[in-house]
Design a protein around this motif. Structure first.
Motif, short mmCIF file in Angstrom:
data_model
loop_
_atom_site.label_atom_id
_atom_site.label_comp_id
_atom_site.label_asym_id
_atom_site.label_seq_id
_atom_site.Cartn_x
_atom_site.Cartn_y
_atom_site.Cartn_z
N MET A 1 0.83 -1.19 0.00
CA MET A 1 0.00 0.00 0.00
C MET A 1 0.87 1.25 0.00
SD MET A 1 -2.33 1.47 3.05
CE MET A 1 -0.81 1.98 3.82
N ARG A 5 -2.29 3.67 -4.09
CA ARG A 5 -2.66 2.32 -4.52
C ARG A 5 -2.61 1.36 -3.33
NH1 ARG A 5 0.64 4.70 -7.88
NH2 ARG A 5 2.44 3.85 -6.74
N ALA A 6 -3.54 0.43 -3.33
CA ALA A 6 -3.57 -0.59 -2.28
C ALA A 6 -4.11 -1.88 -2.86
CB ALA A 6 -4.41 -0.14 -1.09
N ILE A 8 -5.73 -5.60 -1.55
CA ILE A 8 -6.31 -6.28 -0.39
C ILE A 8 -6.28 -7.78 -0.67
CG2 ILE A 8 -8.38 -6.59 1.01
CD1 ILE A 8 -9.10 -3.69 0.32
N VAL A 22 -7.48 -0.95 -4.68
CA VAL A 22 -7.96 0.43 -4.58
C VAL A 22 -6.91 1.32 -5.25
CG1 VAL A 22 -8.63 2.32 -3.07
CG2 VAL A 22 -9.15 -0.05 -2.41
N HIS A 54 -7.76 8.66 -0.25
CA HIS A 54 -7.32 7.29 -0.53
C HIS A 54 -7.41 6.41 0.71
CE1 HIS A 54 -5.09 3.96 -2.21
NE2 HIS A 54 -4.12 4.09 -1.31
N TYR A 55 -6.96 6.94 1.85
CA TYR A 55 -7.03 6.16 3.08
C TYR A 55 -8.48 5.80 3.42
CZ TYR A 55 -2.28 8.04 3.73
OH TYR A 55 -0.97 8.40 3.57
N HIS A 57 -10.91 5.44 1.25
CA HIS A 57 -11.34 4.43 0.28
C HIS A 57 -10.82 3.04 0.68
CE1 HIS A 57 -11.96 7.57 -3.16
NE2 HIS A 57 -12.90 7.62 -2.22
N VAL A 58 -9.55 2.98 1.11
CA VAL A 58 -8.98 1.70 1.52
C VAL A 58 -9.72 1.15 2.73
CG1 VAL A 58 -6.91 0.55 2.41
CG2 VAL A 58 -6.70 2.22 0.57
N GLU A 61 -13.10 -0.23 1.71
CA GLU A 61 -12.99 -1.49 0.98
C GLU A 61 -12.65 -2.63 1.93
OE1 GLU A 61 -13.51 -3.90 -2.22
OE2 GLU A 61 -13.92 -1.75 -2.07
N VAL A 85 -4.27 4.98 7.17
CA VAL A 85 -5.28 3.94 6.97
C VAL A 85 -5.80 3.45 8.32
CG1 VAL A 85 -5.73 1.64 6.07
CG2 VAL A 85 -4.34 3.23 4.76
#
Length: 246
Positions: A1, A5-6, A8, A22, A54-55, A57-58, A61, A85
């Motif tokens: 991460m 971009r991440a 999972i 993500v 972004h954090y 969104h992660v 998800e 995150v």
């Protein structure tokens, strides 16, 4: 991460599979200038906003993927991205965060996360068992809502009185089960001490106690023998200990 971009992944039976990704907008690196650095400050503010989004969104998800399943969460990536995150996680997931590890995003392939994730999970499991065992032993010393010792805990398991059973990872002991009332007892009694019916021998009474607690909807944890302070078992009870388990 990283900050844009991440990936999972789920670790199951020693194998990792990617289940989601993500990808968010990232601000390109540029040398900003302007009167009093105004353009640079605006760029930095926008970059921080993109990272925060972004954090979020992660975290969303992760909540979607993990849902109500039973499992622990491990976060790996850039050291400066991990706290963002972690802070964005919903309360339910924060309690399931086993730990974190730092790594360059380029090394975080599904195969590359196995060993660092395993190390984090192993530490987490050990720490949880240590805390849980200490809590139950403390409760046993303080009152009648917990017990220690083979005889008492086996009786509690057989009477469906144990909500949680802690079992040594090394001890074994013979015992008996009543053919009439089903009571479990350590040792080699021919007749049940509760109802007088004949018993059947069982090779390992600890296994029988585990099966009884599980069948009654209780929880079982196998713990290192050293944590139990010489006892083969400890139990947290559903209610104050009845006479049969004292």
């Amino acid at each position: 991460m990283d900050s844009a971009r991440a990936r999972i992944c789920l670790l199951e039976d020693g194998r990792v599979r990617e289940v989601a990704a993500v990808v968010d907008e990232a601000l390109r690196k540029r040398n900003y200038g302007g009167w009093y650095g105004l353009a640079e400050r605006r760029a930095r503010a926008r970059a921080e906003g993109l990272r925060a989004r972004h954090y979020q969104h992660v975290a969303a998800e992760l909540e979607h993927v993990m849902g109500d399943t039973v499992g622990a969460l491990v976060i790996g990536g850039h050291g400066h991205d991990i706290p963002g995150v972690a802070e964005a996680l919903p309360r339910a997931l924060r309690g399931r965060l086993a730990g974190t590890f730092t790594a360059e995003p380029g090394t975080l392939t599904p195969a590359g996360v196995v060993e660092p994730a395993r190390r984090v999970l192993a530490r987490w499991v050990t720490e949880r068992l240590e805390r849980l065992t200490a809590d139950v032993l403390g409760e046993a010393a303080a009152g009648d809502r917990a017990l220690t010792g083979l005889d008492a805990c086996v009786a509690a398991a057989g009477a469906k009185a144990a909500a949680l059973l802690l079992v040594s990872d090394t001890d074994r002991a013979p015992g008996t089960q009543c053919r009439g009332c089903g009571a479990l007892e350590a040792g080699g009694r021919i007749a049940c001490s509760r109802c007088g019916e004949k018993t059947r021998p069982v090779p390992d009474i600890l296994d029988e106690a585990v099966a009884a607690v599980t069948a009654a909807g209780g929880e079982v944890a196998v713990v290192p023998a050293r944590l139990l302070g010489g006892a083969a078992m400890a139990a947290r009870l559903r209610a104050p200990a009845p006479q049969i388990v004292r």
